[in-house]
Motif scaffolding. Structure first.
Motif, PDB file in Angstrom:
ATOM      1  N   PRO B   3      68.220 100.249  14.566  1.00  0.00           N
ATOM      2  CA  PRO B   3      68.896 101.586  15.434  1.00  0.00           C
ATOM      3  C   PRO B   3      69.869 100.858  16.183  1.00  0.00           C
ATOM      4  CG  PRO B   3      66.709 100.887  16.157  1.00  0.00           C
ATOM      5  CD  PRO B   3      66.548  99.876  15.221  1.00  0.00           C
ATOM      6  N   HIS B  29      71.776 102.092  11.882  1.00  0.00           N
ATOM      7  CA  HIS B  29      71.624 103.344  11.943  1.00  0.00           C
ATOM      8  C   HIS B  29      71.677 103.906  13.379  1.00  0.00           C
ATOM      9  CE1 HIS B  29      67.610 104.616  13.167  1.00  0.00           C
ATOM     10  NE2 HIS B  29      67.250 103.465  12.716  1.00  0.00           N
ATOM     11  N   LEU B  32      69.209 106.258  19.667  1.00  0.00           N
ATOM     12  CA  LEU B  32      69.250 106.971  20.924  1.00  0.00           C
ATOM     13  C   LEU B  32      70.564 107.435  21.209  1.00  0.00           C
ATOM     14  CD1 LEU B  32      66.696 105.093  23.022  1.00  0.00           C
ATOM     15  CD2 LEU B  32      66.365 107.367  21.887  1.00  0.00           C
ATOM     16  N   PHE B  34      73.270 108.923  24.015  1.00  0.00           N
ATOM     17  CA  PHE B  34      73.417 109.091  25.628  1.00  0.00           C
ATOM     18  C   PHE B  34      74.661 109.733  25.720  1.00  0.00           C
ATOM     19  CE2 PHE B  34      70.696 105.356  25.278  1.00  0.00           C
ATOM     20  CZ  PHE B  34      69.460 106.098  25.781  1.00  0.00           C
ATOM     21  N   ASN B  48      71.532 100.172  33.414  1.00  0.00           N
ATOM     22  CA  ASN B  48      70.470 100.550  32.549  1.00  0.00           C
ATOM     23  C   ASN B  48      70.901 100.240  31.290  1.00  0.00           C
ATOM     24  OD1 ASN B  48      70.767 102.866  34.768  1.00  0.00           O
ATOM     25  ND2 ASN B  48      68.781 102.366  34.406  1.00  0.00           N
ATOM     26  N   TRP B  49      72.483 100.173  30.846  1.00  0.00           N
ATOM     27  CA  TRP B  49      72.788  99.898  29.560  1.00  0.00           C
ATOM     28  C   TRP B  49      72.520  98.337  29.334  1.00  0.00           C
ATOM     29  CZ3 TRP B  49      72.493 104.587  28.642  1.00  0.00           C
ATOM     30  CH2 TRP B  49      73.404 105.566  29.077  1.00  0.00           C
ATOM     31  N   ALA B  51      70.333  96.652  30.690  1.00  0.00           N
ATOM     32  CA  ALA B  51      68.792  96.228  30.655  1.00  0.00           C
ATOM     33  C   ALA B  51      68.299  96.711  29.037  1.00  0.00           C
ATOM     34  CB  ALA B  51      67.861  97.245  31.846  1.00  0.00           C
ATOM     35  N   LEU B  52      68.733  98.070  28.806  1.00  0.00           N
ATOM     36  CA  LEU B  52      68.427  98.460  27.528  1.00  0.00           C
ATOM     37  C   LEU B  52      69.174  97.521  26.282  1.00  0.00           C
ATOM     38  CD1 LEU B  52      67.165 100.663  25.693  1.00  0.00           C
ATOM     39  CD2 LEU B  52      69.178 102.094  25.858  1.00  0.00           C
ATOM     40  N   ARG B  55      67.024  94.991  24.805  1.00  0.00           N
ATOM     41  CA  ARG B  55      65.970  95.513  24.035  1.00  0.00           C
ATOM     42  C   ARG B  55      66.353  95.878  22.452  1.00  0.00           C
ATOM     43  NH1 ARG B  55      62.003  96.923  27.833  1.00  0.00           N
ATOM     44  NH2 ARG B  55      60.451  96.961  25.900  1.00  0.00           N
ATOM     45  N   GLN B  56      67.617  96.551  22.586  1.00  0.00           N
ATOM     46  CA  GLN B  56      67.977  97.128  21.267  1.00  0.00           C
ATOM     47  C   GLN B  56      69.725  97.214  21.481  1.00  0.00           C
ATOM     48  OE1 GLN B  56      67.648 101.563  21.316  1.00  0.00           O
ATOM     49  NE2 GLN B  56      65.741 101.122  22.401  1.00  0.00           N
TER      50      GLN B  56
END
Lengths: 244, 159
Positions: B3, B29, B32, B34, B48-49, B51-52, B55-56
């Motif tokens: 994802p 695919h 999330l 935003f 935040n971007w 940090a995220l 993870r993905q």
């Protein structure tokens, strides 16, 4: 001998389930509909069991022991002074027929001209009063239906904090279930994603699910439930509504 | 299937971002989504971007608008933060509307043949304005491929 039960209906038989029945039985559902309260006289007295729409809100306040009632009303008054423009004082009194009423003083250029009773309160003020009253009392599970309705966005943003404060320091913490679509309410990054249940509509009916791994990662990255989970509840073709 | 989160300014940019991801690699695919209206939101969430994206993977699509250089805009937004490998920042010069105008075939299908489509849309100072102008003149001789009867400003077309 006085018989209190039959062979089929044994009082002791349901002892094991009684705690469960009591828990669900004491659940409070609140969705105060301001018009039902404001126009109670004209609409008439039909009420559903447990009064979910707040028609008996004033009677409920009246039945509360005076000391508790006054303490709660003072707290509500303090809150409304900050939340409602021109709001100054809150009173609870009975009219000549003995019917209970809430009266609020709004600052006005003429002294004593600003007292209004509940039929003149705005929908938002009444809903806020109902919300605060239910938060301040009781220890059973509380179900709040879209608490954001009729409220100014700035107040809605404060709802998570209000719920937290209402629980803080209480012996019996109350379980609260809220249904909402509100971005402002869910934008608080302090909301724990583990408490979120998303309802997704499908051809087989709605399914309820908790947040998945991707969403958890996003929440852990400091994004809010409004940013991460709420977009999933958007109607797929909402953007076409304006072209019908 | 991996994802990829997609952060954009608005619905149009989100649709373009989805299309880009769909055309990229088969194992990707869209995950999330935003968007909250405007680049100000995207910029306010850079922490935040980052940090995220650890993870993905995350694709952030925004407009250059009046800034002079895409690379400078990225550095400016990152403000000295390390850019995670999976944070993909893509800047449309000057606006995503220029990318749409570059697709002459689809644009003619949508707007009809009357409008003059720019040959070098990247050079336009205000591609959105140009797109709106083209949409205004599109009423009478559209090819008929539009999903509804409105022009680009959301006004109902007169018969």
């Amino acid at each position: 001998m006085l018989l209190t039960q039959t062979h089929l209906e044994q009082i002791q038989a349901n002892a094991g389930f009684r705690a469960l029945a009591d828990f669900f039985g004491s659940t409070t559902y609140l969705h105060l509909v301001p018009q039902l309260l404001k126009y109670a006289d004209k609409i008439g007295g039909q009420r559903l069991e447990d009064d979910p729409y707040g028609q008996g809100f004033l009677e409920r306040i009246a039945k509360t022991p005076e000391k508790t009632r006054n303490a709660r009303l003072r707290k509500i008054e303090k809150f409304l002074t900050l939340a409602v423009p021109q709001f100054k004082e809150l009173r609870f009194e009975a009219d000549e027929r003995g019917h209970p009423h809430l009266k609020a003083l709004f600052t006005h250029h003429r002294p004593n001209a600003g007292w209004q009773s509940e039929e003149h309160f705005s929908d938002g003020t009444l809903r806020l009063m109902g919300l605060l009253w239910s938060l301040l009392g009781g220890d059973s599970m509380l179900l709040l239906e879209e608490p954001e309705i009729s409220l100014n966005d700035e107040i809605v943003k404060q709802i998570p904090l209000m719920l937290h404060r209402a629980q803080h320091g209480r012996k019996a913490q109350r379980q609260i279930l809220i249904s909402t679509h509100s971005v402002s309410l869910l934008d608080n990054t302090g909301i724990d994603g583990r408490g979120v249940i998303l309802l997704e509509a499908g051809s087989e009916g709605s399914t309820a699910r908790t947040v998945d791994q991707e969403e958890t990662q996003a929440l852990e990255s400091g994004l809010s439930v409004a940013e991460v989970v709420l977009p999933k509840a958007r109607p797929k073709f909402a953007h076409r509504l304006g072209s019908l | 299937m991996t994802p990829v989160a997609l952060a954009t300014e608005d619905e149009l940019r989100e649709a373009v971002g989805r299309r880009l991801l769909a055309g990229a690699l088969h194992h990707l695919h869209v995950g999330l989504l935003f968007r909250k209206g405007g680049s100000g939101y995207l910029r306010s969430r850079v922490d935040n971007w980052c940090a995220l994206a650890k993870r993905q993977p995350l694709l952030l699509l925004t407009d250059l608008d009046r800034e002079h250089c895409a690379s400078a805009l990225i550095q400016n937004w990152l403000g000295g933060r390390d850019q995670p490998e999976d944070l993909v920042l893509r800047i449309a010069v000057r606006e995503v509307e220029a990318w749409l105008l570059a697709d002459h075939e689809a644009m003619q299908h949508l707007l009809g043949k009357k409008g003059q489509l720019p040959i070098d849309p990247d050079a336009l100072k205000d591609p959105k304005q140009r797109l709106l102008q083209l949409a205004k003149t599109a009423r009478s001789d559209r090819a008929g491929g539009a999903p509804d009867q409105r022009d680009a400003q959301g006004l109902r077309a007169r018969p």
